[in-house]
Motif scaffolding. Structure first.
Motif, PDB file in Angstrom:
ATOM      1  N   HIS A  14       4.559  13.185   2.537  1.00 14.63           N
ATOM      2  CA  HIS A  14       5.714  12.607   3.493  1.00 14.63           C
ATOM      3  C   HIS A  14       5.908  11.186   2.500  1.00 14.63           C
ATOM      4  O   HIS A  14       5.435  10.846   1.610  1.00 14.63           O
ATOM      5  N   ALA A  15       6.973  10.530   2.939  1.00 18.29           N
ATOM      6  CA  ALA A  15       7.365   9.168   2.223  1.00 18.29           C
ATOM      7  C   ALA A  15       6.299   8.398   2.240  1.00 18.29           C
ATOM      8  O   ALA A  15       5.262   8.153   3.165  1.00 18.29           O
ATOM      9  N   PRO A  16       6.192   7.592   0.988  1.00 17.55           N
ATOM     10  CA  PRO A  16       5.104   6.526   0.911  1.00 17.55           C
ATOM     11  C   PRO A  16       5.530   5.434   2.001  1.00 17.55           C
ATOM     12  O   PRO A  16       6.743   5.369   2.592  1.00 17.55           O
ATOM     13  N   PRO A  17       4.262   4.642   2.451  1.00 17.63           N
ATOM     14  CA  PRO A  17       4.396   3.522   3.418  1.00 17.63           C
ATOM     15  C   PRO A  17       5.459   2.428   2.700  1.00 17.63           C
ATOM     16  O   PRO A  17       5.595   2.515   1.474  1.00 17.63           O
ATOM     17  N   ALA A  18       5.882   1.561   3.345  1.00 20.22           N
ATOM     18  CA  ALA A  18       6.880   0.393   2.771  1.00 20.22           C
ATOM     19  C   ALA A  18       5.864  -0.458   2.092  1.00 20.22           C
ATOM     20  O   ALA A  18       4.667  -0.498   1.941  1.00 20.22           O
ATOM     21  N   ALA A  23      -3.481  -0.629  -4.340  1.00 19.74           N
ATOM     22  CA  ALA A  23      -2.591  -0.098  -4.052  1.00 19.74           C
ATOM     23  C   ALA A  23      -2.728   1.403  -3.644  1.00 19.74           C
ATOM     24  O   ALA A  23      -1.703   2.115  -3.162  1.00 19.74           O
ATOM     25  N   ARG A  24      -3.778   1.935  -3.260  1.00 20.89           N
ATOM     26  CA  ARG A  24      -4.169   3.436  -2.900  1.00 20.89           C
ATOM     27  C   ARG A  24      -5.226   3.314  -2.139  1.00 20.89           C
ATOM     28  O   ARG A  24      -6.132   2.529  -2.016  1.00 20.89           O
ATOM     29  N   SER A  25      -5.302   4.231  -1.187  1.00 22.35           N
ATOM     30  CA  SER A  25      -6.270   4.544  -0.064  1.00 22.35           C
ATOM     31  C   SER A  25      -6.696   6.247   0.000  1.00 22.35           C
ATOM     32  O   SER A  25      -5.685   6.889   0.132  1.00 22.35           O
ATOM     33  N   ALA A  26      -7.883   6.566   0.635  1.00 23.00           N
ATOM     34  CA  ALA A  26      -8.132   8.013   0.509  1.00 23.00           C
ATOM     35  C   ALA A  26      -9.132   8.057   1.649  1.00 23.00           C
ATOM     36  O   ALA A  26     -10.045   6.998   1.735  1.00 23.00           O
ATOM     37  N   VAL A  53      -2.846   7.891   0.738  1.00 27.52           N
ATOM     38  CA  VAL A  53      -1.625   6.863   0.477  1.00 27.52           C
ATOM     39  C   VAL A  53      -1.566   6.380  -0.838  1.00 27.52           C
ATOM     40  O   VAL A  53      -2.541   5.636  -1.237  1.00 27.52           O
ATOM     41  N   THR A  54      -0.423   6.620  -1.489  1.00 24.66           N
ATOM     42  CA  THR A  54      -0.054   6.119  -2.698  1.00 24.66           C
ATOM     43  C   THR A  54       1.267   5.643  -2.769  1.00 24.66           C
ATOM     44  O   THR A  54       1.869   5.848  -1.868  1.00 24.66           O
ATOM     45  N   ALA A  55       1.727   5.015  -3.918  1.00 19.19           N
ATOM     46  CA  ALA A  55       3.045   4.502  -4.141  1.00 19.19           C
ATOM     47  C   ALA A  55       4.189   5.743  -3.981  1.00 19.19           C
ATOM     48  O   ALA A  55       5.272   5.521  -3.836  1.00 19.19           O
ATOM     49  N   GLU A  56       3.359   7.090  -4.259  1.00 17.66           N
ATOM     50  CA  GLU A  56       4.332   8.140  -4.475  1.00 17.66           C
ATOM     51  C   GLU A  56       4.510   8.809  -3.017  1.00 17.66           C
ATOM     52  O   GLU A  56       5.614   9.275  -2.926  1.00 17.66           O
ATOM     53  N   SER A  95      -4.800   0.886   2.945  1.00 14.87           N
ATOM     54  CA  SER A  95      -5.840   1.320   3.715  1.00 14.87           C
ATOM     55  C   SER A  95      -5.464   1.354   5.475  1.00 14.87           C
ATOM     56  O   SER A  95      -6.141   2.325   6.187  1.00 14.87           O
ATOM     57  N   THR A  96      -4.970   0.569   5.842  1.00 17.29           N
ATOM     58  CA  THR A  96      -4.493   0.445   7.217  1.00 17.29           C
ATOM     59  C   THR A  96      -3.640   1.676   7.307  1.00 17.29           C
ATOM     60  O   THR A  96      -3.833   2.325   8.649  1.00 17.29           O
TER      61      THR A  96
END
Length: 228
Positions: free
Chosen positions: A107-111, A74-77, A87-90, A117-118
């Motif tokens: 910024h807004a989280p990805p879809a 669910a997350r990547s750094a 990148v997280t859900a938040e 990771s991508t």
């Protein structure tokens, strides 16, 4: 396990058809000799699977600096000297450090159906950083070059077995290793014309949750509502 992305399938297909590999043959898990096509497919499959894994990889950079790639489902750094992407859900966050001051822009989280990771890798590449998908792209581009010579070998990186390729081309040379787990083991070459060197120094199949948090005391610029 999710199916490989369309882009990765296309890259793999091109590499399989056009890549010229020299050097000793590799062995698969059953000890069978692997041909040129098998080697390319194996590297692509490892890196694709790794996008879904939980791991933390520390890297030694040229000049003695360090970097970190970490991810779970669910997350990547991606951390590097002076910067960090998460990148997280938040939120999707970019943090920059100048002197003693760190500022993070949210910024807004990805879809919801995006792979964290991508998303991190795409953002990291815009910063001139090395990512596993970038290495596969360089390898495929070399495969499209009829003058390229690619030598395959095996080694260990940070105690892990890895498959390595050395690419010699008229324009650019580079070398890279990929571990059996699918992590980028090492890379030496150029990115945006600048020399880059990194080598895996530590790999763990777990991640400290604090890795995905913003640096303590950082200034926050929240642009999530603006949708930018």
């Amino acid at each position: 396990m999710p199916a490989p992305s369309a882009t990765l399938r296309a890259l793999t297909a091109s590499a399989v058809m056009l890549l010229t590999v020299t050097g000793c043959q590799a062995l698969d898990d059953a000890g069978r000799a692997m041909g040129r096509t098998d080697i390319v497919n194996d590297l692509a499959a490892r890196m694709d699977r790794a996008l879904e894994l939980t791991y933390s990889a520390e890297y030694q950079l040229g000049g003695g600096q360090t970097a970190l790639i970490a991810q779970d489902p669910a997350r990547s750094a991606y951390e590097w000297p002076g910067g960090k992407l998460t990148v997280t859900a938040e939120a999707t966050a970019r943090c920059d450090t100048e002197g003693k001051r760190t500022v993070c822009t949210l910024h807004a989280p990805p879809a919801a159906d995006s792979n964290p990771s991508t998303v991190v890798y795409a953002a990291a590449e815009r910063e001139g950083l090395v990512t596993p998908p970038m290495v596969m792209g360089l390898l495929t581009a070399a495969g499209l070059d009829p003058g390229a010579v690619i030598t395959q070998s095996g080694t260990t990186v940070a105690g892990l077995l890895a498959t390595c390729v050395e690419v010699q081309q008229a324009v650019e040379n580079f070398s890279a290793c990929v571990t059996g787990e699918g992590a980028l083991g090492s890379f030496t070459g150029r990115v945006d014309g600048e020399p880059v060197e990194l080598a895996l120094s530590r790999f763990q199949e777990q991640v400290d949750g604090a890795t995905f948090e913003l640096p303590q005391g950082a200034g926050i610029v929240d642009r999530r509502r603006a949708g930018s």
